[in-house]
Motif scaffolding. Structure first.
Motif, PDB file in Angstrom:
ATOM      1  N   ASP A 161       2.698  13.488  18.759  1.00 35.33           N
ATOM      2  CA  ASP A 161       3.443  12.824  19.652  1.00 35.33           C
ATOM      3  C   ASP A 161       2.791  11.399  19.439  1.00 35.33           C
ATOM      4  O   ASP A 161       3.559  10.164  19.612  1.00 35.33           O
ATOM      5  N   THR A 162       1.719  11.206  19.554  1.00 32.40           N
ATOM      6  CA  THR A 162       1.111   9.692  19.519  1.00 32.40           C
ATOM      7  C   THR A 162       0.409   9.582  18.259  1.00 32.40           C
ATOM      8  O   THR A 162      -0.360  10.890  17.688  1.00 32.40           O
ATOM      9  N   VAL A 163      -0.070   8.415  17.572  1.00 37.74           N
ATOM     10  CA  VAL A 163      -0.747   8.100  16.535  1.00 37.74           C
ATOM     11  C   VAL A 163      -1.697   7.084  16.849  1.00 37.74           C
ATOM     12  O   VAL A 163      -1.617   6.436  17.749  1.00 37.74           O
ATOM     13  N   HIS A 164      -2.773   6.924  15.947  1.00 34.98           N
ATOM     14  CA  HIS A 164      -3.570   5.923  16.049  1.00 34.98           C
ATOM     15  C   HIS A 164      -3.346   5.088  14.663  1.00 34.98           C
ATOM     16  O   HIS A 164      -3.037   5.601  13.825  1.00 34.98           O
ATOM     17  N   SER A 165      -3.704   3.800  14.840  1.00 34.17           N
ATOM     18  CA  SER A 165      -3.522   2.677  13.847  1.00 34.17           C
ATOM     19  C   SER A 165      -4.932   2.647  13.076  1.00 34.17           C
ATOM     20  O   SER A 165      -5.687   2.719  13.898  1.00 34.17           O
ATOM     21  N   PRO A 166      -4.881   2.704  12.021  1.00 30.86           N
ATOM     22  CA  PRO A 166      -3.514   2.787  10.966  1.00 30.86           C
ATOM     23  C   PRO A 166      -3.255   4.276  10.739  1.00 30.86           C
ATOM     24  O   PRO A 166      -4.168   5.009  11.254  1.00 30.86           O
ATOM     25  N   THR A 167      -2.119   4.391  10.601  1.00 35.95           N
ATOM     26  CA  THR A 167      -1.267   5.789  10.501  1.00 35.95           C
ATOM     27  C   THR A 167      -0.494   5.845   9.240  1.00 35.95           C
ATOM     28  O   THR A 167      -0.238   5.162   8.508  1.00 35.95           O
ATOM     29  N   ARG A 168      -0.318   7.214   8.890  1.00 37.22           N
ATOM     30  CA  ARG A 168       0.393   7.475   7.729  1.00 37.22           C
ATOM     31  C   ARG A 168       2.134   7.498   8.185  1.00 37.22           C
ATOM     32  O   ARG A 168       2.209   8.187   9.224  1.00 37.22           O
ATOM     33  N   LEU A 169       2.918   6.569   7.430  1.00 37.88           N
ATOM     34  CA  LEU A 169       4.251   6.545   8.071  1.00 37.88           C
ATOM     35  C   LEU A 169       4.829   7.433   6.660  1.00 37.88           C
ATOM     36  O   LEU A 169       4.880   6.943   5.367  1.00 37.88           O
ATOM     37  N   HIS A 170       5.529   8.616   7.183  1.00 34.76           N
ATOM     38  CA  HIS A 170       6.025   9.543   6.271  1.00 34.76           C
ATOM     39  C   HIS A 170       7.416   9.866   6.645  1.00 34.76           C
ATOM     40  O   HIS A 170       7.761  10.385   7.515  1.00 34.76           O
TER      41      HIS A 170
END
Length: 148
Positions: free
Chosen positions: A62-71
């Motif tokens: 539901d939530t991500v941390h930066s940097p993250t994979r955009l897929h």
């Protein structure tokens, strides 16, 4: 000679680390994130588009941390292929921000795979539009929730 060597070592040690795998690619800047959200509805209507391409946002949670994979995965139907040149990615703000040039190196006929997307903290509404080889459109919107 020692002074030259020390200067060279200092340049190597003090130089910022950059290059593949060393730092993420900025997808959304802090200034863009501060723009006001769009007014009104943003949902896209797919009624009547029976065989248009589909876009699936692949989330790691539901939530991500930066940097993250955009897929994202693209799926076409009826023997058509996705036209990578038709892909447009928009950060929905006022005014909208075209993210397509930043993502161009990561766009393939099968989808988008950006390994280290840097995003500021908060919720970011993104829309992806594309067409298949028969010109049928596909679109999706999703929210990237970035935690500290």
């Amino acid at each position: 000679m020692k002074t030259l060597l020390r200067g060279l070592v200092a340049c190597i040690v003090l130089a910022p680390m950059a290059g593949p795998g060393m730092a993420g690619q900025v997808l959304i800047t802090e200034d863009e994130a501060k723009l006001p959200p769009p007014k009104g509805a943003v949902a896209a209507d797919r009624r009547g588009i029976l065989r248009g391409p589909k876009i699936q946002f692949v989330a790691d949670g539901d939530t991500v941390h930066s940097p993250t994979r955009l897929h994202l995965k693209f799926e076409s139907f009826g023997g058509t292929k996705i036209d990578p040149d038709s892909v447009k990615v928009t950060y929905l703000r006022t005014p909208n921000v075209d993210l397509t040039p930043r993502l161009k190196p990561y766009i393939q006929p099968g989808g988008i795979d950006m390994p280290d997307a840097e995003l500021p903290q908060g919720e970011h509404l993104v829309r992806v539009d594309l067409k298949d080889s028969d010109g049928r459109p596909g679109t999706t919107s999703f929210v990237l929730k970035v935690s500290p």
